[in-house]
Write a protein that holds these residues in place. Structure first.
Motif, mmCIF file in Angstrom:
data_model
loop_
_atom_site.group_PDB
_atom_site.id
_atom_site.type_symbol
_atom_site.label_atom_id
_atom_site.label_comp_id
_atom_site.label_asym_id
_atom_site.label_seq_id
_atom_site.Cartn_x
_atom_site.Cartn_y
_atom_site.Cartn_z
ATOM 1 N N UNK A 52 0.808 -1.215 0.000
ATOM 2 C CA UNK A 52 0.000 0.000 0.000
ATOM 3 C C UNK A 52 0.842 1.266 0.000
ATOM 4 N N UNK A 53 0.238 2.345 -0.526
ATOM 5 C CA UNK A 53 0.895 3.645 -0.475
ATOM 6 C C UNK A 53 0.883 4.139 0.966
ATOM 7 N N UNK A 57 -4.269 6.282 2.248
ATOM 8 C CA UNK A 57 -5.081 5.111 1.997
ATOM 9 C C UNK A 57 -6.422 5.151 2.705
ATOM 10 N N UNK A 58 -7.458 4.685 1.998
ATOM 11 C CA UNK A 58 -8.758 4.463 2.615
ATOM 12 C C UNK A 58 -9.264 3.090 2.228
ATOM 13 N N UNK A 84 -15.119 2.773 7.192
ATOM 14 C CA UNK A 84 -13.859 3.023 6.523
ATOM 15 C C UNK A 84 -12.740 3.051 7.539
ATOM 16 N N UNK A 85 -11.591 2.675 7.068
ATOM 17 C CA UNK A 85 -10.405 2.586 7.901
ATOM 18 C C UNK A 85 -9.187 2.624 7.005
ATOM 19 N N UNK A 86 -8.073 2.140 7.511
ATOM 20 C CA UNK A 86 -6.900 2.002 6.666
ATOM 21 C C UNK A 86 -6.471 0.539 6.646
ATOM 22 N N UNK A 87 -5.492 0.244 5.830
ATOM 23 C CA UNK A 87 -5.072 -1.142 5.643
ATOM 24 C C UNK A 87 -4.484 -1.758 6.906
ATOM 25 N N UNK A 88 -3.832 -0.960 7.748
ATOM 26 C CA UNK A 88 -3.233 -1.500 8.971
ATOM 27 C C UNK A 88 -4.322 -1.974 9.939
ATOM 28 N N UNK A 150 -3.633 2.196 -3.655
ATOM 29 C CA UNK A 150 -3.967 3.493 -3.065
ATOM 30 C C UNK A 150 -5.223 3.388 -2.210
ATOM 31 N N UNK A 151 -6.232 2.670 -2.718
ATOM 32 C CA UNK A 151 -7.453 2.504 -1.934
ATOM 33 C C UNK A 151 -8.185 1.232 -2.337
#
Length: 158
Positions: A52-53, A57-58, A84-88, A150-151
């Motif tokens: 991921x970037x 990120x979303x 919604x969140x981020x990849x982590x 990116x998302x």
């Protein structure tokens, strides 16, 4: 006539170069898809986070209407049909579960040399049972020679 033939050959050679370039890009993006799936199955957080970037990120999930209606009936209060969140944060969610697997079907990849998108149908499995499914879309960019996600936007049905 010679000029027309020359232009035709020139255009044809550019088309072949572009097609070869896009095939290379497609293979690299296919590799990202494969790595994504393997990281989930193998619980490989280090490799997963590298896909991921950074800082842009979303991760957005939207519950399909029928599934959301059932959820609303069970919860007995109105809740959002999205999150919604981020990849982590998503990866931390996986770490607490048993055997995880995401299966991709009907994959469509589009790209030029620096941006791309992936769409597919997915099924998410937990300990040998399907837990949810839907459509998933990724946007990708090629940063310093490496494709990054990116998302991620996906629908959820249960």
């Amino acid at each position: 006539m010679r000029g027309a033939i020359f232009i035709f050959v020139l255009v044809l050679s550019f088309s072949k170069v572009n097609a070869q370039g896009f095939e290379k890009e497609r293979a690299e993006i296919d590799s990202i898809i494969s790595q994504f799936s393997q990281c989930i199955s193998n619980k490989d957080s280090v490799s997963f986070l590298r896909l991921f970037t950074p800082n842009s990120f979303q991760w957005i999930g939207v519950v399909k209407n029928k599934t959301n209606q059932v959820v609303q009936e069970h919860v007995k209060s109105k809740t959002n049909n999205y999150f919604f969140n981020d990849y982590a944060v998503f990866y931390k969610f996986l770490g607490d579960k048993g055997k995880q697997e995401e299966i991709f079907e009907n994959i469509i990849v589009t790209n030029d040399d620096v941006i791309g998108s992936v769409s597919f149908d997915y099924q998410y499995w937990n300990n040998g049972k399907i837990t949810n499914w839907g459509k998933e879309y990724w946007t990708l960019v090629k940063m310093n020679g490496t494709w990054k996600i990116v998302n991620v936007v996906f629908s959820i049905a249960e």
